[in-house]
Design a protein around this motif. Structure first.
Motif, mmCIF file in Angstrom:
data_model
loop_
_atom_site.group_PDB
_atom_site.id
_atom_site.type_symbol
_atom_site.label_atom_id
_atom_site.label_comp_id
_atom_site.label_asym_id
_atom_site.label_seq_id
_atom_site.Cartn_x
_atom_site.Cartn_y
_atom_site.Cartn_z
ATOM 1 N N HIS A 9 0.822 -1.221 0.000
ATOM 2 C CA HIS A 9 0.000 0.000 0.000
ATOM 3 C C HIS A 9 0.858 1.274 0.000
ATOM 4 O O HIS A 9 2.061 1.212 -0.234
ATOM 5 C CB HIS A 9 -1.044 -0.059 1.107
ATOM 6 C CG HIS A 9 -1.857 -1.326 0.964
ATOM 7 N ND1 HIS A 9 -2.886 -1.457 0.074
ATOM 8 C CD2 HIS A 9 -1.715 -2.550 1.539
ATOM 9 C CE1 HIS A 9 -3.358 -2.693 0.116
ATOM 10 N NE2 HIS A 9 -2.661 -3.387 0.993
ATOM 11 N N GLY A 13 0.036 5.907 4.055
ATOM 12 C CA GLY A 13 -1.390 5.672 3.827
ATOM 13 C C GLY A 13 -2.048 6.601 2.830
ATOM 14 O O GLY A 13 -3.282 6.630 2.729
ATOM 15 N N PRO A 17 -4.313 3.417 2.511
ATOM 16 C CA PRO A 17 -3.742 2.846 3.732
ATOM 17 C C PRO A 17 -3.880 1.330 3.804
ATOM 18 O O PRO A 17 -3.406 0.718 4.765
ATOM 19 C CB PRO A 17 -4.572 3.506 4.839
ATOM 20 C CG PRO A 17 -5.913 3.725 4.203
ATOM 21 C CD PRO A 17 -5.650 3.986 2.723
ATOM 22 N N GLY A 18 -4.514 0.707 2.800
ATOM 23 C CA GLY A 18 -4.821 -0.724 2.912
ATOM 24 C C GLY A 18 -5.923 -0.924 3.925
ATOM 25 O O GLY A 18 -6.782 -0.060 4.103
ATOM 26 N N SER A 28 -0.798 -0.033 5.933
ATOM 27 C CA SER A 28 0.358 0.601 5.280
ATOM 28 C C SER A 28 1.457 0.938 6.295
ATOM 29 O O SER A 28 2.648 0.857 5.969
ATOM 30 C CB SER A 28 -0.073 1.873 4.549
ATOM 31 O OG SER A 28 -0.737 2.756 5.431
ATOM 32 N N GLN A 53 8.062 1.216 -0.975
ATOM 33 C CA GLN A 53 6.605 1.266 -0.807
ATOM 34 C C GLN A 53 6.078 2.299 -1.789
ATOM 35 O O GLN A 53 6.588 3.420 -1.848
ATOM 36 C CB GLN A 53 6.235 1.653 0.631
ATOM 37 C CG GLN A 53 4.732 1.580 0.927
ATOM 38 C CD GLN A 53 4.421 1.854 2.397
ATOM 39 O OE1 GLN A 53 5.048 2.692 3.020
ATOM 40 N NE2 GLN A 53 3.452 1.135 2.947
ATOM 41 N N ASP A 55 2.292 3.514 -4.105
ATOM 42 C CA ASP A 55 0.905 3.270 -4.487
ATOM 43 C C ASP A 55 0.825 2.653 -5.878
ATOM 44 O O ASP A 55 -0.191 2.081 -6.248
ATOM 45 C CB ASP A 55 0.113 4.582 -4.442
ATOM 46 C CG ASP A 55 -1.386 4.330 -4.482
ATOM 47 O OD1 ASP A 55 -1.850 3.445 -3.739
ATOM 48 O OD2 ASP A 55 -2.086 5.000 -5.258
ATOM 49 N N HIS A 76 2.104 -7.508 3.725
ATOM 50 C CA HIS A 76 0.735 -7.013 3.897
ATOM 51 C C HIS A 76 0.154 -7.505 5.218
ATOM 52 O O HIS A 76 0.707 -8.391 5.869
ATOM 53 C CB HIS A 76 -0.156 -7.515 2.752
ATOM 54 C CG HIS A 76 0.124 -6.858 1.444
ATOM 55 N ND1 HIS A 76 -0.702 -5.906 0.889
ATOM 56 C CD2 HIS A 76 1.155 -7.010 0.587
ATOM 57 C CE1 HIS A 76 -0.194 -5.501 -0.250
ATOM 58 N NE2 HIS A 76 0.940 -6.153 -0.472
#
Ligand SMILES: [Zn+2]
Length: 175
Positions: A9, A13, A17-18, A28, A53, A55, A76
Motif C-alpha cells: 500500500h 497511507g 492505507p490498505g 500501510s 513502498q 501506491d 501485507h
C-alpha cells in the motif's frame, strides 16, 4: 544476494492505507515498519536490500525487475468482515516452484516464532507475483481486523521481521 522488499500500500497511507482496524491501525504503517526491519536484518546477514513502498504496483514491479533482484517479498496485513478470522498466510505465483520454496521458508519461520494461526502457503495471481521476474511472495502477516492478531502486529513487528528475514536466508542457503 539482492532482495527486494515491498511494503504493501501507499507511503503514509496516502492515498491508500490498505486495511484499517476498528481502532485505527493501518496496514500501510505496519507494513512500512516491518519492511524496514526486514531490510535491516537482511543487510546484517550480508544481503543487498532494496526496500520500497509505492501506491503504483507498476513502479514496484519495474523496480524489482530493473534491479535484477534475486527474490521479491511483499508485506501485507489481512482483513476480513468476520472479526474471528486470524492467522498468517504466504502466497506465491501459480505453479512457481521457487516461489513455493521461498513462501514455505518464510511461512515456516513466522508460524514457529509467533503465536499465530498457520493458514498455510497458497497460490495466487496477484499483480506483483505475476509480473516480477524473480521468485516472489506476498506475506499476509496476520489479520488487522482481529483483536489478538492486531496486538501482535502492533507489539511484535520485530519478531515478524526477524522471521521473514530468517525465511529468506533459509531459502538462500538451500538454493
Ligand atoms: Zn494489503
Amino acid at each position: 544476494m539482492r532482495d527486494f522488499i515491498n511494503q504493501g500500500h501507499a507511503p503514509n497511507g496516502d492515498p491508500d492505507p490498505g486495511a484499517v482496524s476498528p481502532a485505527g491501525t493501518r496496514e500501510s504503517d505496519i507494513a512500512f515498519d516491518v519492511g524496514l526491519m526486514v531490510a535491516e536484518f537482511l543487510e546484517t546477514a550480508g544481503h543487498e536490500v532494496i526496500v520500497s513502498q509505492s501506491d503504483s504496483l507498476e513502479t514496484i514491479v519495474s523496480g524489482a525487475n530493473f534491479n535484477q533482484s534475486d527474490i521479491f517479498v511483499s508485506i501485507h496485513c489481512n482483513a476480513a468482515a468476520n472479526p474471528d478470522a486470524r492467522g498468517t498466510e504466504t502466497f506465491h505465483y501459480y505453479g512457481s516452484s521457487a516461489g513455493r520454496k521461498l513462501a514455505t521458508c518464510i511461512q515456516k519461520q513466522i508460524v514457529s516464532s509467533l503465536p499465530v494461526v498457520d493458514r498455510g502457503v497458497k497460490e495466487a495471481g496477484f499483480y506483483v507475483l505475476k509480473n516480477t521476474d524473480m521468485p516472489s511472495v506476498l506475506v499476509e502477516l496476520a489479520f488487522i481486523s482481529n483483536e489478538d492478531d492486531e496486538k501482535l502486529l502492533i507489539n511484535n513487528k520485530r519478531d515478524f521481521a526477524a522471521a521473514i528475514a530468517r525465511g529468506v536466508t533459509d531459502y538462500a542457503s538451500t538454493d
